[in-house]
Enzyme design. Structure first.
Site, PDB file in Angstrom:
ATOM      1  N   ASN A  53       0.873  -1.170   0.000  1.00 53.77           N
ATOM      2  CA  ASN A  53       0.000   0.000   0.000  1.00 53.77           C
ATOM      3  C   ASN A  53       0.907   1.215   0.000  1.00 53.77           C
ATOM      4  OD1 ASN A  53      -1.883   2.007   0.553  1.00 53.77           O
ATOM      5  ND2 ASN A  53      -1.885   1.592   2.750  1.00 53.77           N
ATOM      6  N   LYS A 104     -21.246  15.914  -1.759  1.00 51.25           N
ATOM      7  CA  LYS A 104     -21.922  14.624  -1.533  1.00 51.25           C
ATOM      8  C   LYS A 104     -22.596  14.165  -2.828  1.00 51.25           C
ATOM      9  CE  LYS A 104     -20.390  13.464   1.262  1.00 51.25           C
ATOM     10  NZ  LYS A 104     -19.315  14.059   1.989  1.00 51.25           N
ATOM     11  N   GLU A 119     -19.921  13.234  -5.499  1.00 45.32           N
ATOM     12  CA  GLU A 119     -19.171  12.012  -5.181  1.00 45.32           C
ATOM     13  C   GLU A 119     -19.980  10.751  -5.401  1.00 45.32           C
ATOM     14  OE1 GLU A 119     -16.322  12.285  -1.362  1.00 45.32           O
ATOM     15  OE2 GLU A 119     -18.358  12.907  -0.939  1.00 45.32           O
ATOM     16  N   GLU A 166     -20.171  21.261   1.072  1.00 45.12           N
ATOM     17  CA  GLU A 166     -20.189  19.851   1.464  1.00 45.12           C
ATOM     18  C   GLU A 166     -21.401  19.131   0.872  1.00 45.12           C
ATOM     19  OE1 GLU A 166     -18.342  17.698   2.506  1.00 45.12           O
ATOM     20  OE2 GLU A 166     -19.487  16.168   3.543  1.00 45.12           O
TER      21      GLU A 166
HETATM   22  C1  G6P Z   1     -11.237  11.424   0.519  1.00 46.18           C
HETATM   23  C2  G6P Z   1     -12.601  11.029   1.045  1.00 46.18           C
HETATM   24  C3  G6P Z   1     -13.341  12.259   1.557  1.00 46.18           C
HETATM   25  C4  G6P Z   1     -12.506  12.950   2.617  1.00 46.18           C
HETATM   26  C5  G6P Z   1     -11.112  13.299   2.089  1.00 46.18           C
HETATM   27  C6  G6P Z   1     -10.193  13.748   3.212  1.00 46.18           C
HETATM   28  O1  G6P Z   1     -11.362  12.205  -0.624  1.00 46.18           O
HETATM   29  O2  G6P Z   1     -13.364  10.412   0.021  1.00 46.18           O
HETATM   30  O3  G6P Z   1     -14.577  11.863   2.128  1.00 46.18           O
HETATM   31  O4  G6P Z   1     -13.146  14.114   3.026  1.00 46.18           O
HETATM   32  O5  G6P Z   1     -10.505  12.133   1.517  1.00 46.18           O
HETATM   33  O6  G6P Z   1      -9.997  12.659   4.075  1.00 46.18           O
HETATM   34  P1  G6P Z   1      -9.580  12.765   5.581  1.00 46.18           P
HETATM   35  O7  G6P Z   1      -9.479  11.354   6.033  1.00 46.18           O
HETATM   36  O8  G6P Z   1      -8.260  13.480   5.608  1.00 46.18           O
HETATM   37  O9  G6P Z   1     -10.634  13.519   6.292  1.00 46.18           O
END
Ligand code: G6P
Length: 613
Positions: free
Chosen positions: A101, A489, A492, A485
């Site tokens: 990963n 949503k 996404e 936000e």
């Molecule tokens: C990805 C996820 C989002 C999230 C962003 C930041 O894009 O799909 O939902 O807001 O990462 O992630 P974090 O874990 O840093 O809040």
């Protein structure tokens, strides 16, 4: 991104690996694979597409015999999703198998070097390069641990690696840098995984590996080493989540389950921090003297966390009178930010592993700023990197699109603002008491928005709006910050082109796009700005838009005179109102996505934890 899992024990490994991977699919889901020691050989099974394909191919793992193995679920970085590019990857000799990963940044240089030596690669991945390098070192020394050490010394970038050697059928070696890895302690069996849900069914006792650390284990024994190869002891930590917290439990999707978990998540985040009418941020040192010395606060974050920071900017500036800027972490790193010891940098991240946010924290520290994390995952990289951390208590969030992660981030932002405003003497007792009361009531008000009748109402509007292929979200001030936000949503999970604009900015360009077939979601919950936003509703309606207005209960009748449909939300203190407003917007995105047949929990091309730049 990507999820890795490893097992050494007495039970059949493959079903455990596949089941573990099913809990990590949120990390990547374009292909999956396992490698298990079977007598004197490796049994590798992998396939492009969802984990279910691999599971079907191996009868849920039952077709693969062996008690030691590694598994992987992928989010493609090097090379398209394909059977060949799926992990595990083998060394040229076939003696080493690895899952990975992360991203090896100097991969092309290493690949060219090896190709010049006559090595031919089967895949386009950086992982096969690493497997090959370990294989070459192993052929020379016959020592797996040493071969891994020699190899990682040459790697730049991020990795969590699970490694098997065909000559060593009992052992797994794992090592990490800038990608998460946990070790799980069992009875006569041991585990590694990228994240807790993968192994929670089997053990609640884990150790979090730090960057550079290595673990070497079989079913009975485990040894940890630091980056210099010295043996170390690792503290055992107990996971307090229940297994059900990481499962869907009757809901159609994790996203819906997590939307419904918000009242509890808010209660868990707020409750312990409010005592006797006062905010307590235990262990957080933000004294009056320090706050007065600040010349600015800079928020760094990505995605929804960045939008939570957007709310923070409005309220910290309004109530604490401290200049507050927000920056996308990916931009912050390269913009030569003006920071010094008078700057406080606050990183918001649900996962605590977003690569850009992590690097932003490190950059801020290098420049002398103090750093504070608002993080959900305990022990995560950003939580460790930041000088201080306030945890959101959302519990495990599995759906790629965050919901309870976001609302608990907002809750911490309110607590922080209240704490700073009080410490600085910028708030009178009556307002402060009103904030405390509003926060205490917030979980119940959130629950009210999730009652059957209210959810049904959103579902009905979603039915009508599903046909539109373009959306605008508009609002002013905190409503505008919340709309960002809401719009994300929809984009996404429902794959609808959706933009968000401060309502007052519409006339400066975007209005030219509005015509029949556009949906507009207008958030108008700020009394002083209500008439202005409603005027914008009138403008878009006149141009053919299908408008849904979200407003306060007491303003709903007025809003209904202009918008085709209205959702009324209960009112709370203006600072806290965004937390209630976002709930119908989450539900709207969710139901439109469901109506459009989208894979809600695993939207195409996205992953939950973005551990690459
Ligand atoms: C990805 C996820 C989002 C999230 C962003 C930041 O894009 O799909 O939902 O807001 O990462 O992630 P974090 O874990 O840093 O809040």
């Amino acid at each position: 991104m990507c999820g890795i899992v490893g097992y050494a024990g007495y039970r059949q490994a493959a079903p455990i690996l596949i089941e573990g991977l099913s809990k990590l699919e949120y990390r990547g889901y374009d292909s999956a694979g396992i490698c298990v020691h079977t007598q004197d050989a490796f049994h590798v099974a992998k396939s492009k597409g969802r984990l279910q394909i691999l599971s079907d191919k191996t009868d849920g793992g039952n077709a693969v015999q062996g008690v030691v193995g590694i598994g992987h679920t992928r989010w493609a970085t090097h090379g398209a999703p394909s059977d060949i590019n799926s992990h595990p990857h083998l060394s040229e000799s076939g003696k080493i198998a690895i899952v990975h990963n992360g991203i090896i940044e100097n991969e092309s240089r290493l690949r060219e070097e090896l190709e010049a030596k006559g090595i031919t690669f089967r895949s386009e991945t950086d992982t096969e390069v690493v497997a090959t390098m370990i294989g070459i070192q192993y052929d020379q020394s016959g020592d797996l641990v040493d071969a891994v050490r020699q190899t990682i010394a040459r790697l730049e970038g991020s990795y969590a690696l699970g490694i098997l050697c065909v000559d060593d059928p009992d052992r797994i070696v794992a090592v990490k840098k800038n990608s998460p890895l946990i070790f799980g302690f069992g009875e006569g069996e041991n585990y590694i995984a990228s994240d807790v849900p993968a192994i929670l069914k089997h053990t609640q006792t884990v150790a979090y590996l730090n960057d550079g650390e290595m673990v070497v284990f079989d079913s009975q024994n485990v040894s940890f080493f630091d980056a210099d190869g010295n043996p170390i002891e690792k503290a055992k930590e107990t996971i307090t989540w229940s297994i059900s917290a990481a499962e869907r439990g009757g809901y159609d999707h994790f996203m819906l389950k997590e939307i419904f978990e918000q009242p509890k998540a808010l209660r868990d985040t707020i409750g312990p921090r409010l005592k006797d009418g006062k905010v307590y941020l235990d262990g957080i040192d933000l004294s009056e003297e320090y706050l007065k010395s600040l010349n600015k606060i800079t928020f760094v974050a990505c995605g929804s966390a960045y939008y939570a920071a957007g709310v923070a900017k409005y309220i910290i500036e309004k109530y604490c009178r401290i200049t507050t800027e927000i920056m996308m972490a990916s931009e912050f790193r390269y913009c030569d930010p003006v920071l010094d010891e008078k700057s406080l940098v606050i990183a918001i991240s649900q996962s605590g592993e977003t690569a850009d946010t992590l690097e932003a924290v490190r950059e801020a520290k290098r420049r002398g700023a103090r750093t504070l994390g608002i993080i959900n995952v305990v022990g995560s990289a950003i939580a460790k990197a930041a000088d201080q951390t306030i945890y959101t208590c959302a519990g495990p969030e599995i759906a790629v699109a965050t919901t309870k992660g976001f609302t608990t981030q907002l809750a911490v932002v309110y607590l922080l603002t209240m704490h700073m405003a009080k410490t600085l003497g910028k708030v009178d007792d009556t307002t402060y008491a009103a904030w405390v009361t509003a926060l205490e009531k917030l979980p119940d008000q959130a629950a009210e928005l999730l009652t059957e009748a209210r959810v049904e109402e959103v579902k009905n509007y979603a039915k009508r709006l599903t046909k539109h292929n373009n959306a605008f979200y508009i609002g002013r001030n905190l409503d505008g910050a919340t709309c960002l936000e809401g719009s994300l949503k929809l984009k996404e999970v429902a794959y609808i082109h959706s933009e968000c604009y401060p309502a007052g900015e519409l006339k400066h360009g975007p209005l030219s796009l509005i015509e029949e077939g556009y949906m507009v979601v207008a958030l108008a919950t700020i009394r002083e700005l209500f008439d202005k936003t409603i005027a914008n509703v009138r403008e878009v309606r006149a141009r053919g838009a299908d408008v849904l207005c979200v407003t306060l209960e007491e303003l709903a009748d007025e809003a209904a005179k202009q918008a085709q449909s209205v959702i009324a939300v209960p009112s709370t203190d203006p600072m806290i109102q965004p937390s209630l407003n976002i709930i119908p917007l989450q539900l709207l995105g969710y139901y439109i996505a469901v109506n459009r047949g989208c894979d809600v929990d695993k939207p195409r091309n996205l992953a939950k934890s973005v551990t690459v730049e």
